[in-house]
Design an enzyme around this catalytic site. Structure first.
Site, PDB file in Angstrom:
ATOM      1  N   LEU A 171      -7.422 -13.879  -6.060  1.00  0.00           N
ATOM      2  CA  LEU A 171      -7.134 -12.686  -5.252  1.00  0.00           C
ATOM      3  C   LEU A 171      -5.632 -12.451  -5.091  1.00  0.00           C
ATOM      4  O   LEU A 171      -5.200 -11.360  -4.707  1.00  0.00           O
ATOM      5  CB  LEU A 171      -7.782 -12.817  -3.862  1.00  0.00           C
ATOM      6  CG  LEU A 171      -9.137 -12.125  -3.683  1.00  0.00           C
ATOM      7  CD1 LEU A 171     -10.112 -12.499  -4.764  1.00  0.00           C
ATOM      8  CD2 LEU A 171      -9.727 -12.421  -2.309  1.00  0.00           C
TER       9      LEU A 171
ATOM     10  N   GLY B 172     -12.123 -21.192  -0.284  1.00  0.00           N
ATOM     11  CA  GLY B 172     -11.545 -20.623   0.943  1.00  0.00           C
ATOM     12  C   GLY B 172     -12.614 -19.904   1.749  1.00  0.00           C
ATOM     13  O   GLY B 172     -13.594 -19.384   1.181  1.00  0.00           O
ATOM     14  N   ASN B 173     -12.429 -19.878   3.053  1.00  0.00           N
ATOM     15  CA  ASN B 173     -13.442 -19.278   3.934  1.00  0.00           C
ATOM     16  C   ASN B 173     -12.775 -18.429   5.030  1.00  0.00           C
ATOM     17  O   ASN B 173     -13.207 -18.408   6.175  1.00  0.00           O
ATOM     18  CB  ASN B 173     -14.319 -20.379   4.562  1.00  0.00           C
ATOM     19  CG  ASN B 173     -13.506 -21.509   5.159  1.00  0.00           C
ATOM     20  OD1 ASN B 173     -13.106 -22.441   4.446  1.00  0.00           O
ATOM     21  ND2 ASN B 173     -13.215 -21.418   6.433  1.00  0.00           N
ATOM     22  N   GLY B 174     -11.730 -17.715   4.648  1.00  0.00           N
ATOM     23  CA  GLY B 174     -11.033 -16.838   5.594  1.00  0.00           C
ATOM     24  C   GLY B 174     -11.533 -15.409   5.496  1.00  0.00           C
ATOM     25  O   GLY B 174     -12.668 -15.148   5.077  1.00  0.00           O
TER      26      GLY B 174
ATOM     27  N   SER C  38       0.819  -1.224   0.000  1.00  0.00           N
ATOM     28  CA  SER C  38       0.000   0.000   0.000  1.00  0.00           C
ATOM     29  C   SER C  38       0.853   1.276   0.000  1.00  0.00           C
ATOM     30  O   SER C  38       0.491   2.241  -0.689  1.00  0.00           O
ATOM     31  CB  SER C  38      -0.965  -0.011   1.186  1.00  0.00           C
ATOM     32  OG  SER C  38      -1.900  -1.040   1.015  1.00  0.00           O
TER      33      SER C  38
ATOM     34  N   LYS D 164      -8.066  -6.204  11.522  1.00  0.00           N
ATOM     35  CA  LYS D 164      -9.268  -5.794  10.765  1.00  0.00           C
ATOM     36  C   LYS D 164     -10.573  -5.948  11.546  1.00  0.00           C
ATOM     37  O   LYS D 164     -11.517  -5.196  11.313  1.00  0.00           O
ATOM     38  CB  LYS D 164      -9.367  -6.589   9.456  1.00  0.00           C
ATOM     39  CG  LYS D 164      -8.378  -6.154   8.385  1.00  0.00           C
ATOM     40  CD  LYS D 164      -8.649  -6.920   7.100  1.00  0.00           C
ATOM     41  CE  LYS D 164      -7.747  -6.471   5.986  1.00  0.00           C
ATOM     42  NZ  LYS D 164      -8.107  -7.084   4.698  1.00  0.00           N
TER      43      LYS D 164
ATOM     44  N   ASP E 238     -12.108  -3.563   0.486  1.00  0.00           N
ATOM     45  CA  ASP E 238     -11.827  -4.811  -0.247  1.00  0.00           C
ATOM     46  C   ASP E 238     -13.038  -5.188  -1.094  1.00  0.00           C
ATOM     47  O   ASP E 238     -12.901  -5.747  -2.188  1.00  0.00           O
ATOM     48  CB  ASP E 238     -11.524  -5.962   0.721  1.00  0.00           C
ATOM     49  CG  ASP E 238     -10.114  -5.887   1.283  1.00  0.00           C
ATOM     50  OD1 ASP E 238      -9.248  -5.243   0.660  1.00  0.00           O
ATOM     51  OD2 ASP E 238      -9.873  -6.468   2.364  1.00  0.00           O
TER      52      ASP E 238
HETATM   53  P1  NAP Z   1      -6.975 -16.090   5.657  1.00  0.00           P
HETATM   54  O1  NAP Z   1      -7.963 -15.334   6.486  1.00  0.00           O
HETATM   55  O2  NAP Z   1      -5.819 -16.748   6.317  1.00  0.00           O
HETATM   56  O3  NAP Z   1      -7.831 -17.208   4.858  1.00  0.00           O
HETATM   57  C1  NAP Z   1      -7.225 -18.133   4.001  1.00  0.00           C
HETATM   58  C2  NAP Z   1      -8.220 -19.225   3.623  1.00  0.00           C
HETATM   59  O4  NAP Z   1      -7.546 -20.108   2.741  1.00  0.00           O
HETATM   60  C3  NAP Z   1      -8.718 -20.066   4.800  1.00  0.00           C
HETATM   61  O5  NAP Z   1     -10.052 -20.448   4.562  1.00  0.00           O
HETATM   62  C4  NAP Z   1      -7.805 -21.289   4.736  1.00  0.00           C
HETATM   63  O6  NAP Z   1      -8.379 -22.468   5.210  1.00  0.00           O
HETATM   64  C5  NAP Z   1      -7.630 -21.433   3.243  1.00  0.00           C
HETATM   65  N1  NAP Z   1      -6.403 -22.169   2.901  1.00  0.00           N
HETATM   66  C6  NAP Z   1      -5.134 -21.821   3.230  1.00  0.00           C
HETATM   67  N2  NAP Z   1      -4.273 -22.724   2.714  1.00  0.00           N
HETATM   68  C7  NAP Z   1      -5.024 -23.654   2.074  1.00  0.00           C
HETATM   69  C8  NAP Z   1      -4.728 -24.850   1.367  1.00  0.00           C
HETATM   70  N3  NAP Z   1      -3.469 -25.251   1.213  1.00  0.00           N
HETATM   71  N4  NAP Z   1      -5.763 -25.568   0.850  1.00  0.00           N
HETATM   72  C9  NAP Z   1      -7.036 -25.161   1.000  1.00  0.00           C
HETATM   73  N5  NAP Z   1      -7.391 -24.034   1.672  1.00  0.00           N
HETATM   74  C10 NAP Z   1      -6.395 -23.299   2.195  1.00  0.00           C
HETATM   75  O7  NAP Z   1      -6.358 -15.173   4.526  1.00  0.00           O
HETATM   76  P2  NAP Z   1      -7.071 -13.935   3.760  1.00  0.00           P
HETATM   77  O8  NAP Z   1      -6.795 -12.676   4.462  1.00  0.00           O
HETATM   78  O9  NAP Z   1      -8.473 -14.348   3.497  1.00  0.00           O
HETATM   79  O10 NAP Z   1      -6.215 -13.893   2.397  1.00  0.00           O
HETATM   80  C11 NAP Z   1      -6.305 -14.945   1.467  1.00  0.00           C
HETATM   81  C12 NAP Z   1      -5.585 -14.590   0.176  1.00  0.00           C
HETATM   82  O11 NAP Z   1      -6.213 -13.484  -0.446  1.00  0.00           O
HETATM   83  C13 NAP Z   1      -4.110 -14.219   0.342  1.00  0.00           C
HETATM   84  O12 NAP Z   1      -3.392 -14.780  -0.737  1.00  0.00           O
HETATM   85  C14 NAP Z   1      -4.116 -12.709   0.246  1.00  0.00           C
HETATM   86  O13 NAP Z   1      -2.907 -12.195  -0.243  1.00  0.00           O
HETATM   87  C15 NAP Z   1      -5.229 -12.497  -0.769  1.00  0.00           C
HETATM   88  N6  NAP Z   1      -5.856 -11.173  -0.656  1.00  0.00           N
HETATM   89  C16 NAP Z   1      -5.744 -10.328  -1.718  1.00  0.00           C
HETATM   90  C17 NAP Z   1      -6.330  -9.086  -1.666  1.00  0.00           C
HETATM   91  C18 NAP Z   1      -6.197  -8.161  -2.851  1.00  0.00           C
HETATM   92  O14 NAP Z   1      -6.464  -6.965  -2.703  1.00  0.00           O
HETATM   93  N7  NAP Z   1      -5.857  -8.657  -4.026  1.00  0.00           N
HETATM   94  C19 NAP Z   1      -7.029  -8.667  -0.520  1.00  0.00           C
HETATM   95  C20 NAP Z   1      -7.136  -9.559   0.556  1.00  0.00           C
HETATM   96  C21 NAP Z   1      -6.540 -10.818   0.474  1.00  0.00           C
HETATM   97  P3  NAP Z   1      -8.557 -22.789   6.780  1.00  0.00           P
HETATM   98  O15 NAP Z   1      -9.637 -21.845   7.239  1.00  0.00           O
HETATM   99  O16 NAP Z   1      -8.958 -24.198   6.788  1.00  0.00           O
HETATM  100  O17 NAP Z   1      -7.221 -22.514   7.410  1.00  0.00           O
END
Ligand code: NAP
Length: 290
Positions: free
Chosen positions: A231, A133-135, A24, A73, A109
């Site tokens: 993403l 994914g569900n994060g 950023s 957040k 976002d």
């Molecule tokens: P997060 O809260 O840690 O969530 C990640 C999710 O992915 C969770 O549901 C996790 O599962 C799942 N996961 C992780 N490793 C996995 C695997 N090997 N197989 C299957 N599922 C898996 O992360 P986040 O903040 O949501 O971010 C996720 C991604 O989005 C990152 O790559 C981040 O850089 C990207 N992002 C991009 C932007 C953008 O502006 N482009 C904005 C936000 C995020 P569990 O719940 O089972 O652990």
């Protein structure tokens, strides 16, 4: 960049822990410089226990506004005077600005995610998106899909318990969409019926760039009618997107979402139209060099 910091310079920033990886500052400072605005955007490493102290410090030192990233957040929300309805629905704030009565916050976002999709001519109410994914990011994607008009949203993950919690966590009257949850072994049966597929997992992100949430046999199920949205912004494009493109699908990577979410914050803080193209170029230049 030639910096001219004066007694009038306004301070913007981003808080998180860790914060060194944040892109950023690159995007925002290029935009501020290009528009000739007397602002500076800096990173602040703030540990969880220090969040309230940091916000009090920001308030009394006159910080104009800031972004919020992991792990703050959600934790920042009780410290704000006002939160936008969409950020309340998502359950996370990533952009905060100063108002006379205290800090106000929203989640950009959501705007970042939907911006590239809004350019596509699709009948969103007929599309059942598949979110992998569900994060945290998946929450903004769910609200984004609902805002586009999607009525049935499919979320697939690897942990049944977390998926069930995710499904139960929504205010469905506000969301105005239904969520179905699935485990990863059901992926291949969902691909043919999901025109929009969004990867919100870090699978494929640098340094694990060879990974993909879709196997080679899953890839063969993609067709030119699919939109595949990853993403991840580093690398750009990911293996998932390279292979989806070979299948003729429309692809969208995470760089535009990152730029567009920052652009909304820029506009809130400065009141100026964000120089989107330059912000994107600053990001890509930086990624190419890193
Ligand atoms: P997060 O809260 O840690 O969530 C990640 C999710 O992915 C969770 O549901 C996790 O599962 C799942 N996961 C992780 N490793 C996995 C695997 N090997 N197989 C299957 N599922 C898996 O992360 P986040 O903040 O949501 O971010 C996720 C991604 O989005 C990152 O790559 C981040 O850089 C990207 N992002 C991009 C932007 C953008 O502006 N482009 C904005 C936000 C995020 P569990 O719940 O089972 O652990």
């Amino acid at each position: 960049m030639v910096l001219k910091i004066t007694g009038k310079t306004k301070l913007l920033g981003i808080i998180g822990d860790p914060i060194e990886h944040s892109l950023s500052p690159i995007i925002q400072n290029r935009a501020l410089e290009l528009k000739g605005l007397d602002y500076l955007y800096v990173p602040f490493a703030v540990k969880g226990d220090n969040l309230a102290t940091a916000l009090n410090g920001f308030w009394v030192t006159g910080i104009h506004g800031f972004n919020v990233t992991i792990p703050h957040k959600q934790a920042v929300m009780p410290l704000l005077k006002h939160i936008s309805p969409s950020a309340l629905l998502i359950g996370a704030v990533n952009t905060v600005w100063r108002m006379a009565d205290g800090w106000h916050g929203t989640n950009t976002d959501l705007d970042g995610f939907i911006a590239p999709l809004q350019r596509l001519n699709r009948c969103w109410q007929d599309i059942s998106p598949l979110i992998i994914g569900n994060g945290g990011a998946a929450r903004a994607v769910v609200v984004g899909c609902a805002k586009l008009g999607c009525k049935n949203i499919q979320v697939i993950g690897r942990n049944q318990e977390k998926l069930a919690q995710f499904k139960d966590s929504w205010d469905y009257a506000q969301l105005n969409a239904h969520i179905d949850i699935y485990t990863m072994d059901q992926l291949s049966s969902l691909i043919p019926v999901s025109e929009l597929i969004v990867n919100t997992t870090p699978m494929g992100m640098s340094p694990n760039s060879a990974l993909s949430p879709l196997s080679l046999s899953d890839m063969e199920l993609l067709s030119p009618s699919h939109i595949v949205y990853d993403l991840i912004y580093n690398p750009s494009p990911t293996v998932l997107l390279q292979q989806a493109q070979q299948q003729g699908a429309t692809i969208i990577d995470g760089t535009e979402m990152l730029v567009q979410q920052g652009a909304v914050g820029f506009q809130i803080w400065t009141g100026e139209t964000p120089p989107l193209e330059e912000m994107g170029r600053a990001l890509l230049d930086h990624l190419l060099l890193s």
